[in-house]
Design an enzyme around this catalytic site. Structure first.
Site, PDB file in Angstrom:
ATOM      1  NE  ARG A 121      24.236 -61.041  90.808  1.00  0.00           N
ATOM      2  CZ  ARG A 121      23.483 -59.977  90.569  1.00  0.00           C
ATOM      3  NH1 ARG A 121      22.326 -59.813  91.219  1.00  0.00           N
ATOM      4  NH2 ARG A 121      23.862 -59.058  89.720  1.00  0.00           N
ATOM      5  CE1 TYR A 131     -12.589 -68.090  93.156  1.00  0.00           C
ATOM      6  CE2 TYR A 131     -10.683 -66.708  92.698  1.00  0.00           C
ATOM      7  CZ  TYR A 131     -11.774 -67.436  92.254  1.00  0.00           C
ATOM      8  OH  TYR A 131     -12.035 -67.510  90.915  1.00  0.00           O
ATOM      9  CG  MET A 161      -5.188 -65.005  87.057  1.00  0.00           C
ATOM     10  SD  MET A 161      -5.517 -66.307  85.866  1.00  0.00           S
ATOM     11  CE  MET A 161      -5.358 -67.769  86.858  1.00  0.00           C
ATOM     12  CE  LYS A 191      18.957 -55.774  86.299  1.00  0.00           C
ATOM     13  NZ  LYS A 191      20.213 -56.083  87.003  1.00  0.00           N
TER      14      LYS A 191
HETATM   15  C1  PLP Z   1      20.705 -54.854  87.663  1.00  0.00           C
HETATM   16  C2  PLP Z   1      22.146 -54.480  87.664  1.00  0.00           C
HETATM   17  C3  PLP Z   1      22.535 -53.125  87.742  1.00  0.00           C
HETATM   18  C4  PLP Z   1      21.580 -51.992  88.005  1.00  0.00           C
HETATM   19  O1  PLP Z   1      21.437 -51.801  89.411  1.00  0.00           O
HETATM   20  P1  PLP Z   1      20.497 -50.655  90.005  1.00  0.00           P
HETATM   21  O2  PLP Z   1      20.583 -50.849  91.486  1.00  0.00           O
HETATM   22  O3  PLP Z   1      19.126 -50.922  89.490  1.00  0.00           O
HETATM   23  O4  PLP Z   1      21.026 -49.346  89.537  1.00  0.00           O
HETATM   24  C5  PLP Z   1      23.884 -52.840  87.575  1.00  0.00           C
HETATM   25  N1  PLP Z   1      24.795 -53.826  87.378  1.00  0.00           N
HETATM   26  C6  PLP Z   1      24.452 -55.132  87.355  1.00  0.00           C
HETATM   27  C7  PLP Z   1      25.517 -56.163  87.159  1.00  0.00           C
HETATM   28  C8  PLP Z   1      23.126 -55.503  87.502  1.00  0.00           C
HETATM   29  O5  PLP Z   1      22.790 -56.804  87.487  1.00  0.00           O
END
Ligand code: PLP
Length: 368
Positions: free
Chosen positions: A136, A264, A313, A38
């Site tokens: 979550r 800045y 930036m 991701k």
């Molecule tokens: C991002 C994520 C992972 C990966 O976790 P790491 O700590 O980067 O290995 C695994 N499972 C879920 C549900 C995640 O959101």
């Protein structure tokens, strides 16, 4: 490696293979490996990373959102892709690209069934997410009866896996909490399997889970940060290699007299003569303003150069008063010596944040 002549993120695919092999060596023979790619594979490049891991025969991929999965399919990824946090508005596209949704509440379950029926699917693979303490996403432990009733009434979808996510797998002070999560996951899985009459794959471990809770590997593990070279503790980091190095060059050097200011808002005012280097990287490239005003630093010729004043930036200015260097010289923001984690710590954040922040404007290059 040739010296950087502009801002580049160098991605070392050999280091990726090293991390993959190391993490795999921690798994039981029949435990599958899901690579979490991701957020552009944690800020590197999802397509390149996924293609490389597909060739190494990784079993599964995960992304957060449906569009990320589509990018992987367009790049030629044929392995199964779990979408961790899909939104119903994109479900038709998800099916078109053979992506597999995480189903985490009743609303999303109903919406997915509806669209899968419209799309004339049978046994479409889905993954049931259960909440065991992170609070979550996910069904509650006592939703199993309701969910299984619903699933028994449709041939449209089929549960390929049941999973949950650990809240503090990196923190051994929270070991009891984690063991409770694992226990409740086992209960959910048992209850589900008994009611449905088949056993989906089970998975709960992220990278730290793999390293700290080997008894909880079940059928698959999901690793992100470990693949990219960080393990949430010094002990683990020894075995992992950061895959990404962020490098840039010195665009210009200035002599700053006592009483002059830099940048800045005149945020830095000099109380003595000093030399500064201006670098072509800024908050639009992912180095946030919190790194400014002496908190963050870069490395030039092996020496630390603190960031002066506010981050712009497209530029930052660093103090090079005691460093022998010239315009055009290479600058390291982070690499395998001064890691992204070291830099992240200067502003009390974690490696995950700084590496995923490196913007798409920064050119990616690959070491094979
Ligand atoms: C991002 C994520 C992972 C990966 O976790 P790491 O700590 O980067 O290995 C695994 N499972 C879920 C549900 C995640 O959101």
């Amino acid at each position: 490696m040739p010296k950087a002549q502009e801002t580049v993120l160098e991605i070392d695919l050999k280091a990726l293979k090293h991390n993959f092999d190391f993490l795999k060596s921690k798994l039981k023979d029949n435990t599958k490996f899901l690579a979490v790619v991701k957020a552009f594979a944690y800020g590197s490049d999802a397509s390149e990373i996924a293609k490389y891991l597909q060739n190494l025969n990784v079993d599964y991929f995960a992304v957060a959102y449906i569009n990320e999965g589509i990018t992987l399919r367009n790049a030629g990824i044929t392995k199964p892709i779990l979408v961790l946090h899909p939104q119903a508005v994109n479900f038709k596209k998800l099916i078109d690209f053979c992506l597999e949704p995480s189903i985490y509440n009743t609303k999303i379950l109903n919406e997915f069934i509806e669209i899968a029926i419209e799309e004339k699917q049978t046994n479409y693979p889905i993954h049931m997410k259960f909440n065991t303490g992170l609070n979550r996403l996910g069904f509650a432990e006592n939703d199993v009866n309701y969910v299984t009733k619903k699933l028994k009434n449709t041939k449209t979808i089929k549960v390929k896996s049941i999973f949950s996510h650990l809240a503090a797998s990196e923190d051994l002070n929270e070991k009891t909490f984690t063991l409770n999560q694992i226990e409740s996951f086992k209960n959910i899985a048992q209850n589900f399997t008994n009611t449905m009459g088949y056993k989906p794959m089970l998975h709960i471990c992220n990278t730290s889970g793999i390293l700290n809770f080997p008894e909880a590997q079940f059928d698959m593990v999901r690793s992100g940060i470990g693949l990219y070279g960080f393990g949430n503790s010094d002990k683990e980091n020894k075995h992992l290699k950061p895959i990404a190095s962020l490098k840039t060059v010195i665009s210009q050097i200035h002599n700053i007299e006592k009483g002059e200011s830099v940048g800045y808002n005149r945020a830095f005012k000099s109380d003595s003569f000093l030399k500064t280097a201006t670098l072509p990287i800024g908050h639009a490239d992912g180095i946030g303003r919190q790194y400014g005003n002496g908190k963050g630093f870069v490395t030039i010729k092996g020496q630390k150069a603190p960031i002066l004043g506010n981050i712009c930036m497209d530029m930052i200015m660093v103090n090079i008063t005691n460093i022998e260097c010239k315009e055009g010289d290479e600058v390291i923001i982070f690499d395998s010596n001064t890691t992204a984690e070291d830099l992240a710590k200067t502003v009390n954040t974690i490696s995950y944040e700084i590496i995923t922040a490196i913007s798409q404007r920064v050119k990616r290059i690959y070491l094979k």
